[in-house]
Design a protein around this motif. Sequence first.
Motif, PDB file in Angstrom:
ATOM      1  N   HIS A   5      -6.195  -1.498 -15.261  1.00  0.00           N
ATOM      2  CA  HIS A   5      -6.665  -0.201 -15.734  1.00  0.00           C
ATOM      3  C   HIS A   5      -7.973  -0.349 -16.506  1.00  0.00           C
TER       4      HIS A   5
ATOM      5  N   LEU B 100       1.661   7.612  -6.160  1.00  0.00           N
ATOM      6  CA  LEU B 100       0.753   8.759  -6.210  1.00  0.00           C
ATOM      7  C   LEU B 100       1.475  10.064  -5.873  1.00  0.00           C
ATOM      8  N   TYR B 101       2.362  10.046  -4.870  1.00  0.00           N
ATOM      9  CA  TYR B 101       3.119  11.276  -4.564  1.00  0.00           C
ATOM     10  C   TYR B 101       3.870  11.724  -5.814  1.00  0.00           C
TER      11      TYR B 101
ATOM     12  N   GLN C 192       0.837  -1.203   0.000  1.00  0.00           N
ATOM     13  CA  GLN C 192       0.000   0.000   0.000  1.00  0.00           C
ATOM     14  C   GLN C 192       0.877   1.260   0.000  1.00  0.00           C
ATOM     15  N   ASP C 193       1.963   1.221   0.752  1.00  0.00           N
ATOM     16  CA  ASP C 193       2.913   2.339   0.736  1.00  0.00           C
ATOM     17  C   ASP C 193       3.437   2.589  -0.680  1.00  0.00           C
TER      18      ASP C 193
ATOM     19  N   GLY D  18       1.143   4.494  -2.568  1.00  0.00           N
ATOM     20  CA  GLY D  18       1.240   5.890  -2.122  1.00  0.00           C
ATOM     21  C   GLY D  18       2.427   6.592  -2.756  1.00  0.00           C
ATOM     22  N   HIS D  19       3.572   5.904  -2.818  1.00  0.00           N
ATOM     23  CA  HIS D  19       4.765   6.518  -3.424  1.00  0.00           C
ATOM     24  C   HIS D  19       4.500   6.875  -4.890  1.00  0.00           C
TER      25      HIS D  19
ATOM     26  N   SER E 274       1.762  13.032  -8.758  1.00  0.00           N
ATOM     27  CA  SER E 274       1.317  14.425  -8.574  1.00  0.00           C
ATOM     28  C   SER E 274       2.476  15.391  -8.695  1.00  0.00           C
TER      29      SER E 274
ATOM     30  N   PHE F 103      11.107   1.351   6.865  1.00  0.00           N
ATOM     31  CA  PHE F 103      10.320   0.208   7.354  1.00  0.00           C
ATOM     32  C   PHE F 103      10.356  -0.931   6.326  1.00  0.00           C
ATOM     33  N   HIS F 104      10.311  -0.561   5.046  1.00  0.00           N
ATOM     34  CA  HIS F 104      10.318  -1.590   3.999  1.00  0.00           C
ATOM     35  C   HIS F 104      11.592  -2.431   4.068  1.00  0.00           C
TER      36      HIS F 104
ATOM     37  N   ARG G  69       8.883  12.395   1.799  1.00  0.00           N
ATOM     38  CA  ARG G  69       7.772  11.556   2.238  1.00  0.00           C
ATOM     39  C   ARG G  69       8.080  10.068   1.974  1.00  0.00           C
TER      40      ARG G  69
ATOM     41  N   GLU H  64       9.121   6.510   4.633  1.00  0.00           N
ATOM     42  CA  GLU H  64       8.395   5.241   4.670  1.00  0.00           C
ATOM     43  C   GLU H  64       9.257   4.052   4.257  1.00  0.00           C
TER      44      GLU H  64
ATOM     45  N   LEU I 240       3.267  -5.721 -17.526  1.00  0.00           N
ATOM     46  CA  LEU I 240       2.533  -4.739 -18.312  1.00  0.00           C
ATOM     47  C   LEU I 240       1.092  -5.178 -18.510  1.00  0.00           C
ATOM     48  N   GLN I 241       0.934  -6.453 -18.741  1.00  0.00           N
ATOM     49  CA  GLN I 241      -0.415  -6.954 -18.960  1.00  0.00           C
ATOM     50  C   GLN I 241      -1.269  -6.803 -17.696  1.00  0.00           C
TER      51      GLN I 241
END
Lengths: 318, 106
Positions: free
Chosen positions: A293, A84-85, A77-78, A81-82, A88, A164-165, A157, A161, A286-287
């Motif tokens: 999507h 998405l950061y 999940q992180d 998030g990465h 943007s 922890f990984h 950001r 995170e 890729l598939q």
Amino acid sequence: METLEKDLSRDDQFQARIDADVRIEPKDWMPDAYRKTLIRQISQHAHSEIVGMLPEGNWITRAPSLKRKAILLAKVQDEAGHGLYLYSAAETLGASRDQMLADLHSGKAKYSSIFNYPTLSWADMGCVGWLVDGAAILNQVPLCRTSYGPYARAMVRVCKEESFHQRQGFEIMQTLCAGAPVQKEMAQEALNRWWWPTLMMFGPKDSESPNTEQSMKWRIKRFTNDELRQKFVDMMVPQAEFLGLTVPDEKAQWNEARQAYDFGEVDWNEFWSVVKGNGLCNHDRLQARVQAHEEGAWVLEAALAHAAKRAAREAVAA
Amino acid sequence: MTNWGPNNKSIMSQSEWPLWEVFIRSKQGLDHKHVGSLHAADATMAVQNARDVYTRRLEGVSIWVVESTHIHASNPDEAAEFFDPAADKVYRHPTFYTVPDSIKHM
Ligand SMILES: [Fe+2]
Ligand SMILES: [Fe+2]
Ligand SMILES: [Fe+2]
């Protein structure tokens, strides 16, 4: 002519700001090449985070305990998030999210080749966290000071995170290495497969990396590929020794004179072959992306239609 | 050949969800601070997505979202002139004034 002169001085002013470690912000003037290079770099990085969810996602349902499952789920999940950061951050440069995704899905955009290797055993979850995230951290920490503000902030950001990984991966390796002989063998076998591909994560040799110089000048890259690769080997060989494992490279020896580890040559043919699309999992990754999507497209459309309908209802009521 | 190449229509014709800027109050008593942006179909979804993207480790106690198109900003190219009026008013700062050493609590 006049605009050309003006642009030249603008270029110089821009470089002076970067040399003075002043951050560039989205609406500031910037050379086209800086913008384009950054969009490529940031979107590639974002794609890597998103595609990087797939090899680990593979093990969520087969994690050996509820604790490991919860941890792996949180890590994956992180990574979303990465992505998405970073998407943007790229959007602040004028890139469109749809276009970036379309470029990923068409194969035009690249992502880190490491994710084109398969995750065959549970020990791979250890190696991915320990080595792959470890290599990512080395790449990413210097980028917290990169010249483009939104990119630098996204990296801060991300880096918070990442540790922890890496630790959860190392802990998986530690547990396996302290277990039964078959578990330790599993750990060694995974290390054997992941070692060289992670060394490739730092990219081609400096002598084969023509864009490095300009990127260093713009401070969107702060160490060369070979510098980071050396740092990585210096960090990881002792950690492997601590685990009681051996990196699969006879040349990996401490060099007292250099105060660094010597190591063997990466198989660059393999590197370029995977970059060009011939890795074991390029097609599958890729598939999987395109399928997600396309199968999720109706959700995007329905949510928009729902929002429009509700806005219309509220307008009538008002 | 599977149908997932660059010419696939369903990829190209997608209409994007609007972009929202996200502001987070990290703890009670502090300002909301800009943290980044995300896409969402409406405000409710933007707040929920902001929670998942930007507060996975209790980074916030309150979230504001604003559609990016509603943000108006000063022009960075005119920043020098725009902020110039404050540049020569050193007397706005306490350090401009000398206080005798014998005066306490000022
Ligand atoms: Fe990540
Ligand atoms: Fe990353
Ligand atoms: Fe990570």
